[in-house]
Scaffold this active site. Structure first.
Site, PDB file in Angstrom:
ATOM      1  CG  MET A  85       0.052  10.776  -6.931  1.00 42.00           C
ATOM      2  SD  MET A  85       1.405   9.854  -6.332  1.00 42.00           S
ATOM      3  CE  MET A  85       1.299   8.245  -7.321  1.00 42.00           C
ATOM      4  CG  HIS A  95      -7.132   6.996 -15.318  1.00 35.59           C
ATOM      5  ND1 HIS A  95      -8.373   6.797 -14.414  1.00 35.59           N
ATOM      6  CD2 HIS A  95      -6.121   6.559 -14.372  1.00 35.59           C
ATOM      7  CE1 HIS A  95      -8.058   6.340 -13.218  1.00 35.59           C
ATOM      8  NE2 HIS A  95      -6.657   6.439 -13.342  1.00 35.59           N
ATOM      9  CG  HIS A 127      -7.628  10.412 -11.943  1.00 34.99           C
ATOM     10  ND1 HIS A 127      -6.820   9.952 -12.741  1.00 34.99           N
ATOM     11  CD2 HIS A 127      -7.030  10.133 -10.672  1.00 34.99           C
ATOM     12  CE1 HIS A 127      -5.798   9.173 -12.144  1.00 34.99           C
ATOM     13  NE2 HIS A 127      -6.051   9.562 -10.828  1.00 34.99           N
ATOM     14  CD  GLN A 154      -4.545   6.591  -1.547  1.00 36.36           C
ATOM     15  OE1 GLN A 154      -3.387   6.472  -1.627  1.00 36.36           O
ATOM     16  NE2 GLN A 154      -5.304   7.145  -2.512  1.00 36.36           N
ATOM     17  CB  SER A 212      -1.871   6.605 -13.634  1.00 34.92           C
ATOM     18  OG  SER A 212      -2.826   7.422 -13.202  1.00 34.92           O
TER      19      SER A 212
HETATM   20  O1  PAF Z   1      -4.249   7.722  -4.887  1.00 36.22           O
HETATM   21  C1  PAF Z   1      -3.274   8.595  -5.118  1.00 36.22           C
HETATM   22  O2  PAF Z   1      -3.069   8.901  -6.257  1.00 36.22           O
HETATM   23  C2  PAF Z   1      -2.363   9.292  -4.190  1.00 36.22           C
HETATM   24  O3  PAF Z   1      -1.914   8.020  -3.100  1.00 36.22           O
HETATM   25  C3  PAF Z   1      -2.588  10.195  -3.575  1.00 36.22           C
HETATM   26  C4  PAF Z   1      -3.939  10.075  -2.612  1.00 36.22           C
HETATM   27  C5  PAF Z   1      -2.903  11.457  -4.469  1.00 36.22           C
HETATM   28  C6  PAF Z   1      -1.389  10.898  -2.505  1.00 36.22           C
HETATM   29  O4  PAF Z   1      -0.173  11.232  -3.214  1.00 36.22           O
END
Ligand code: PAF
Length: 283
Positions: A30, A34, A37, A155, A188
């Protein structure tokens, strides 16, 4: 770096890579990138010939009183970081490109059970929003591999489950959580913390490590969870939950399960932090 705001040109590029026999990885984000990522991108580059990063602040995964409007948007800095990493493609669609007929009647992807527990209790609809957009991103980019951070442990489990259930031919890789020097997991949302809150935030990981140790020493799971919540409150955080679960599927552990994870969410002011600690009962 190729920047795509629309689906059709990205698909055309994907088809070209396919014809050239190149393996493609997707790192969904999103934005507000940082070091966490960037480590996922490094992992993607290690195993694939082309890396696509998606950057989309997905409105479907935010509740009505959550931080969609103030979520950090740092497009220019993100592009610089991706260029420096030699990322091949950035997919940064508009909301119109992803939800052209609006969000209201849009088809949803729901992973039952896993979506309602833990973070799903206090963020109803969150995992459905994530599962829906991630499925769309998978269909748009058609990656061979997709990389997600282990910091968002629930997630990750939800996504692994949807890939399995929907028979998607995508390998899901988990990137280890990247931490600040004092142990705070990079996120973030850490940007929301005041100086005082930032000083308290590492308590979350510290309490999870202490809790994991207590389980390894034979303490009951319920006692460990309650103690960790109490310690977080004493430290000045407002715990949402602390739970010990089986790492593979987040089910309640059975006595002979060895690979466990302790997951937590806690508030500092209005900022909700999550973290986890994976451990083996046999050490
Ligand atoms: O983890 C995230 O940044 C979000 O949940 C994702 C996987 C990009 C989905 O919008």
């Amino acid at each position: 770096m190729l920047i795509f705001h629309e689906i059709a040109p990205l698909r055309a590029q994907r088809a070209e890579w396919q014809r050239a026999g190149l393996r493609v990885a997707l790192v969904p984000t999103m934005g507000a990138l940082h070091a966490g990522h960037l480590s996922l991108i490094d992992q993607a580059q290690d195993c694939c010939d082309r890396v696509v990063v998606s950057l989309f602040v997905n409105p479907l995964q935010f509740g009505p009183n959550e931080d969609f409007d103030r979520y950090p948007r740092t497009f220019d800095q993100d592009c610089q970081q991706l260029e420096a990493r030699a990322v091949h493609g950035l997919f940064a669609p508009s909301e119109q490109a992803i939800y052209p007929d609006g969000r209201e009647g849009h088809t949803r992807v729901h992973v039952p059970g896993l979506s309602e527990m833990l973070c799903g209790c206090s963020r109803p609809g969150f995992f459905e929003g994530v599962a829906t957009v991630v499925t769309k991103l998978f269909n748009i980019v058609q990656p061979d591999v997709a990389v997600f951070g282990a910091k968002d442990f629930q997630q990750l489990v939800v996504i692994r489950r949807l890939v399995k259930d929907l028979n998607l031919p995508i390998e899901i890789l988990a990137g280890p959580t990247v931490r600040e020097a004092d142990g705070l997991a990079m996120s973030s949302r850490n940007a929301y913390l005041s100086t005082e809150q930032r000083a308290l935030a590492p308590q979350l990981q510290q309490q999870l490590q202490a809790a994991a140790q207590a389980v390894q020493q034979g303490a009951s799971l319920a006692a460990v969870e309650a103690e960790a919540e109490a310690q977080l409150s004493t430290a000045g955080l407002r715990p949402d939950y602390v739970r010990v679960r089986r790492a593979a599927d987040l089910a309640a552990p059975r006595p002979d399960d060895e690979s466990l994870v302790i997951l937590a969410a806690a508030y500092l002011g209005s900022t909700r932090l999550i973290d986890n600690c994976c451990f083996n009962t046999k050490r």
